[in-house]
Design a protein around this motif. Structure first.
Motif, short mmCIF file in Angstrom:
data_model
loop_
_atom_site.label_atom_id
_atom_site.label_comp_id
_atom_site.label_asym_id
_atom_site.label_seq_id
_atom_site.Cartn_x
_atom_site.Cartn_y
_atom_site.Cartn_z
N LYS A 91 50.16 35.55 40.46
CA LYS A 91 49.37 34.35 40.69
C LYS A 91 47.90 34.61 40.39
O LYS A 91 47.42 35.72 40.54
CB LYS A 91 49.53 33.89 42.14
CG LYS A 91 50.94 33.44 42.48
CD LYS A 91 51.02 32.98 43.93
CE LYS A 91 52.42 32.51 44.26
NZ LYS A 91 52.53 32.07 45.68
N GLN A 92 47.19 33.56 39.98
CA GLN A 92 45.78 33.69 39.69
C GLN A 92 44.97 33.77 40.99
O GLN A 92 45.30 33.11 41.99
CB GLN A 92 45.29 32.51 38.87
CG GLN A 92 45.73 32.54 37.42
CD GLN A 92 45.00 31.50 36.60
OE1 GLN A 92 44.74 30.39 37.06
NE2 GLN A 92 44.67 31.86 35.37
N LEU A 93 43.91 34.57 40.96
CA LEU A 93 43.02 34.68 42.11
C LEU A 93 42.07 33.49 42.16
O LEU A 93 41.60 33.01 41.12
CB LEU A 93 42.18 35.95 42.02
CG LEU A 93 42.84 37.26 42.44
CD1 LEU A 93 41.92 38.42 42.11
CD2 LEU A 93 43.15 37.26 43.93
#
Length: 487
Positions: A91-93
């Protein structure tokens, strides 16, 4: 693909071909193990000589982006093809959730992001940088060649965290000539004022978490104090410097970890603190063992009046609580990121270790160039010429302000800027909006205040503005201000 490459005239064509092919591989347009066009084919597609493609392919092989198979041609390396196009595995931060208060404070007070940008052709009074038209290029070139011929192999290598010793020696004499007693003191070279200030704030322990300074004061100092989570208490300015009565009152009501002061050609007011106030301010703060961070801002740009020694000179070698931050950025060349800290030897010893842990050292090339320029005797000649030019602009700006602006007070005893105060209920933010439409910019004064005040003030930097535009710009500001006042 391949035929859309745009060549620049100032770089070797083979390097541009190599970089273009790299981008195709990294972006995924060329996949791992994909065969590339032959050198002949690619030279026709790109309309360049075949030898250019041969050189580009050879460089790509050396750098591991492609591999050659004898008799079959060139292929994209496994690790190079389609890296950017591969699907992410996690997942993207959300970086807004991971940023700390120091970064948030830096972004919030970043004038380059949140200030008003000048449109092309606008008259801008926002800068207080030196005028590059005055730069002493010939002697800078000579100093560079002199130093490179003497020890080029040394100054291009790693240097010492403390600094380049010949430069330290010449700057120590420079400060001694200002009246500073060097007994018990030492020097650290920094990347200009801002790094020096940050190093000192990083090293000083917090007891109360409170810092004291003039009000208004240097915006960069406010920003850095807030980044280091100091609560700031401002002391009002008077025509001859900080209010001693208010200083005593503040000192009696609160413990402070440090005081930050700009005694000469103060930013933003341009005021020079009197000799009497310097002596008393140092005494009051030393009695309470409060470290003084002295910003030697614009000290050399004096156009009239007698020399006044820096705060560090007061009290002789007994004054070990004053930390002097020096730089030639506003006088010489800000592109040379060289400043210095002159302070008690024990403190410098700690600061040297902090600097070594952070930036290793200031560019030895920059330091040696500055040293050679000073050593060759060029600084005094340049300063004389620069002061004559800035004095002329200063006097023109003062005359224009008095002629065109409906001001209440004008301050600025030298340096590269003036500070204008209007009536208390006047808004320079609204004035700036009106002036921007007229193609004129200035710095609203509220950014320099520690308590939300100064909405009726502004700073005018004249150093990089032509004579004609100084008059035109200030006249436009005056017309807009008079319109707002209904005059």
């Amino acid at each position: 693909m391949y035929s859309d490459i745009q060549f620049a005239s100032d770089r070797p064509v083979s390097m541009q071909v190599k970089d273009y092919m790299k981008r195709l591989m990294i972006s995924g347009a060329l996949q791992a193990n994909q065969k590339l066009p032959s050198t002949r084919e690619l030279s026709l597609l790109m309309n360049v000589g075949r030898n250019t493609i041969v050189t580009a392919y050879a460089d790509l092989v050396d750098e591991g982006f492609i591999y050659a198979v004898k008799g079959k041609g060139n292929f994209v390396a496994q690790s190079a093809g389609g890296v950017a196009a591969e699907e992410g595995t996690g997942k993207q931060l959300d970086w807004s959730e991971r940023i700390n208060e120091l970064a948030r404070a830096a972004e919030e007070h970043d004038l380059m992001k949140h200030g008003i940008r000048a449109k092309r052709g606008a008259i801008s009074f926002t800068s207080i940088a030196p005028d590059e038209k005055l730069f002493d290029l010939q002697n800078v070139k000579r100093a560079f060649l002199d130093r490179m011929s003497l020890e080029g192999n040394i100054i291009l290598n790693y240097g010492y965290a403390k600094g380049y010793k010949p430069l330290i020696d010449i700057l120590m004499r420079y400060m001694e000539n200002k009246g500073v007693d060097l007994a018990g003191k030492d020097m650290l070279i920094t990347n200009g004022f801002t790094e020096g200030f940050d190093l000192v704030l990083s090293a000083l322990g917090k007891r109360s978490g409170h810092a004291l300074c003039e009000n208004p004061t240097h915006h960069t100092a406010i920003k850095n104090l807030k980044m280091h989570q100091f609560a700031i208490t401002g002391v009002d300015m008077e025509p001859d410097g900080i209010s001693l009565e208010q200083l005593e009152e503040k000192l009696g009501g609160q413990e402070f970890d440090l005081a930050y002061l700009v005694p000469s050609y103060h930013n933003p007011t341009g005021i020079v603190m009197s000799h009497e106030k310097r002596a008393e301010t140092v005494r009051m703060l030393n009695d309470r063992r409060i470290p003084i961070i002295e910003d030697g801002f614009n000290e050399e740009l004096r156009y009239s009046g007698a020399h006044v020694a820096p705060l560090l000179a007061y009290g002789g070698n007994r004054n070990n609580g004053t930390i002097y931050l020096g730089s030639f950025s506003k006088i010489l060349f800000p592109g040379l990121r060289v400043g210095w800290i002159l302070a008690d030897k024990e403190l410098i010893d700690y600061l040297e270790s902090v600097k070594r842990a952070r930036t290793i050292h200031t560019s030895t090339l920059d330091q040696s160039l500055l040293y050679q320029y000073l050593h060759n005797g060029n600084f005094e000649k340049y300063l004389k010429r620069a002061k004559a030019e800035y004095k002329r602009k200063y006097e023109l700006a003062v005359e224009s302000c008095k002629t065109y602006l409906p001001l209440k007070r004008l301050s600025g005893d030298g340096g590269l800027h003036l500070f204008v105060e209007f009536e208390k209920n006047f808004s320079t933010r609204e004035l700036l909006q009106a002036c921007t439409e007229q193609g004129v910019l200035f710095t609203p004064g509220d950014i320099f205040y520690t308590d939300g005040g100064g909405r009726h003030t502004m700073r005018l930097g004249f150093s990089r503005v032509s004579d004609e535009n100084i008059v035109i710009g200030i006249q436009r500001i005056g017309d807009a201000a008079k319109a707002m006042l209904g005059k």
